[in-house]
Design a protein around this motif. Structure first.
Motif, PDB file in Angstrom:
ATOM      1  N   ARG A  33      -5.771   7.852  -0.358  1.00  0.00           N
ATOM      2  CA  ARG A  33      -4.539   8.531   0.049  1.00  0.00           C
ATOM      3  C   ARG A  33      -3.948   9.331  -1.113  1.00  0.00           C
ATOM      4  NH1 ARG A  33      -0.633   4.250   2.825  1.00  0.00           N
ATOM      5  NH2 ARG A  33       0.738   6.101   2.800  1.00  0.00           N
TER       6      ARG A  33
ATOM      7  N   GLU B 266       0.836  -1.208   0.000  1.00  0.00           N
ATOM      8  CA  GLU B 266       0.000   0.000   0.000  1.00  0.00           C
ATOM      9  C   GLU B 266       0.863   1.247   0.000  1.00  0.00           C
ATOM     10  OE1 GLU B 266      -3.339   0.413   2.600  1.00  0.00           O
ATOM     11  OE2 GLU B 266      -3.632  -1.756   2.777  1.00  0.00           O
TER      12      GLU B 266
ATOM     13  N   ARG C 291      -6.210  12.393  -1.733  1.00  0.00           N
ATOM     14  CA  ARG C 291      -6.000  13.408  -0.699  1.00  0.00           C
ATOM     15  C   ARG C 291      -4.672  14.125  -0.920  1.00  0.00           C
ATOM     16  NH1 ARG C 291      -9.617  13.642   3.226  1.00  0.00           N
ATOM     17  NH2 ARG C 291     -10.923  11.848   3.727  1.00  0.00           N
ATOM     18  N   GLY C 292      -3.655  13.377  -1.336  1.00  0.00           N
ATOM     19  CA  GLY C 292      -2.373  14.000  -1.628  1.00  0.00           C
ATOM     20  C   GLY C 292      -2.473  14.994  -2.777  1.00  0.00           C
TER      21      GLY C 292
ATOM     22  N   ARG D 240      -8.201   2.274   0.031  1.00  0.00           N
ATOM     23  CA  ARG D 240      -7.365   3.090   0.908  1.00  0.00           C
ATOM     24  C   ARG D 240      -6.258   3.781   0.103  1.00  0.00           C
ATOM     25  NH1 ARG D 240      -8.015  -1.450   4.349  1.00  0.00           N
ATOM     26  NH2 ARG D 240      -5.964  -2.264   3.724  1.00  0.00           N
TER      27      ARG D 240
ATOM     28  N   VAL E  15       1.430   4.296  -3.059  1.00  0.00           N
ATOM     29  CA  VAL E  15       1.286   5.734  -2.825  1.00  0.00           C
ATOM     30  C   VAL E  15       2.575   6.460  -3.191  1.00  0.00           C
ATOM     31  CG1 VAL E  15       0.874   7.514  -1.082  1.00  0.00           C
ATOM     32  CG2 VAL E  15      -0.459   5.390  -1.049  1.00  0.00           C
TER      33      VAL E  15
END
Length: 468
Positions: free
Chosen positions: A91, A49, A94-95, A87, A53
């Protein structure tokens, strides 16, 4: 499920990217990490994960690419892997939203360069589009050489210096994503030093008026109009400035208070707008206050996540309802039917974390693109729409399409027990109508929407400002 089986399942959903010449190593690395999401070891799954990202890096293009490569939920992917994908997607989005609140930067050194070349370089470095609209507004479109030196300058500071050098102003109603430039009025002052910058935002006090109520002292007030502008790439849905999050200080340290401290100024941003105006209404200060030393505010900006394209093939023959999910967005198509001469497509958009984006500020939903594509690849735009339902997290819209006699198939889908069963066909069209009719079973419905909405803080500060 063994990791090899997961790799095969995920590869089936991402193989279409392999043919893309731009995918390269990124596509393969994403696939490797997707496989690791099926590891029996928790540490491996968590590491995968994080690695997905981190693949985003600092380039917005890579972030959007990784989001495209993440497979949509399907029955061949185990629920725990789907949860991990959700998830990761959240992430990354949101970044992207956090990154959107950082100002673009400009570095340039030119001497007597044509304005068009300088604007093109600004566009290359920031992604903002500029249009020279002087001639369209009756101005002087003569070439204006530009001499300018900027080093890692924030976007609005760089734009202000450029416009001062070229004696230009911004027309506030340009096309979406574009800054339109016009000649500056002779009475206009310099932009540099007049505004304050907060990431991709620019704030400037544009007018101030004091009113004294002679009959009713409660009508006395001090109104300050503040323009809030943003970089075109930002595309905010709404801005909110609670008066309780506002601090105004006078020339001798006095605190100037809002007339309605419980109020919040909530403004929606329309497509094409690059700025909006907030009017702050304060209690009229004592005459000893000669100026406002500082105005400081904490605003929130509602920012859309990346846009995703939802597609339903052969909508006229599909078994409805059809539900598709990507990121925080779930789109449900519940009905496609002919009513008199118009076809109605009923859909719902649900956001997992909608906040106020579908309750108080839902105007952005009606700007989403919704259209049909026929067998020849031609777009058929909708002829209008109406809202069918609304909750805090979901909104329903019926889009209307004029298919010019397309009644060869006439399905009416029931959302209950008979979902997916075609109803009786309508009256057959005569031979003349059939020649020009559009067969609904050949149509694809396309819906483009942000996959989420994020609320981000924006701190700003202005002053000093002389009182009238």
């Amino acid at each position: 499920m063994p990791r090899l089986s997961i790799r095969l399942a995920l590869a089936a959903t991402t193989c279409l990217f392999a043919a893309d010449a731009g995918a390269g190593d990124l596509e393969e690395e994403v696939l490797i990490q997707l496989e690791e999401l099926g590891s029996p070891r928790l540490a491996d799954r968590q590491a995968a994960e994080g690695a997905l990202v981190e693949l985003v890096g600092d380039a917005p293009g890579d972030a959007e690419r990784v989001l495209e490569l993440l497979p949509a939920a399907n029955d061949s992917i185990p629920p725990e892997v789907q949860a991990a994908l959700q998830r990761v997607r959240l992430r990354i989005e949101r970044g992207l939203a956090q990154r959107a609140t950082a100002a673009s930067r400009v570095t340039i050194q030119v001497a007597q360069a044509p304005l068009a070349e300088v604007l093109a370089e600004f566009s290359r470095q920031t992604g903002a589009k500029f249009r020279d609209n002087r001639e369209a507004f009756g101005g002087d479109a003569v070439k204006r050489p530009v001499t300018l030196t900027l080093k890692d300058e924030p976007f609005w500071s760089a734009v202000d210096k450029l416009l001062d050098e070229a004696k230009l102003a911004i027309y506030p109603y340009g096309d979406e994503g574009e800054i339109a430039l016009v000649d500056r009025e002779a009475s206009a002052g310099r932009r540099s030093g007049a505004g304050a910058y907060a990431g991709p935002f620019r704030f400037e006090a544009v007018s101030l008026s004091a009113t004294r109520g002679l009959r009713d002292e409660g009508a006395s007030r001090l109104d300050i109009a503040i323009e809030a502008a943003w970089e075109p790439r930002l595309r905010p849905i709404a801005l909110s400035q609670p008066m309780s999050a506002l601090t105004v200080t006078g020339s001798k340290g006095q605190t100037l208070v809002p007339r309605t401290p419980e109020q919040s100024i909530d403004l929606e941003a329309s497509p094409g707008e690059q700025a909006t105006t907030l009017t702050l209404s304060l209690a009229l200060p004592d005459r000893q206050v000669e100026r406002i030393e500082k105005i400081a505010g904490q605003m929130t900006a509602m920012i859309p996540a990346a846009t995703h394209e939802f597609r339903v093939e052969q909508i006229g023959a599909a078994k409805l309802p059809i539900v598709q999910t990507f990121g925080d967005a779930t789109v449900t198509v519940s009905r496609f039917r002919k009513v008199n001469a118009i076809w109605e497509l009923h859909m719902r958009l649900r956001l997992a974390e909608a906040g106020d984006s579908l309750a108080s500020h839902r105007g952005w939903v009606f700007q989403n693109k919704s259209y049909l594509v026929d067998a020849a690849g031609e777009r058929i735009e909708h002829a209008g729409f109406e809202t069918t339902m609304q909750t805090e997290g979901e909104i329903g819209v019926a889009y209307l399409f004029d298919l010019a006699g397309g009644d060869l198939l006439d399905f009416e889908v029931n959302e209950a027990a008979d979902a997916g069963k075609p109803a009786d066909a309508g009256e057959p069209a005569d031979a003349g109508e059939k020649e020009n009719a559009i067969d609904p079973k050949d149509l694809t419905w396309v819906y483009e929407t942000p996959t989420g909405v994020f609320t981000l803080p924006v701190s700003w500060e202005l002053g000093p400002i002389d009182l009238p």
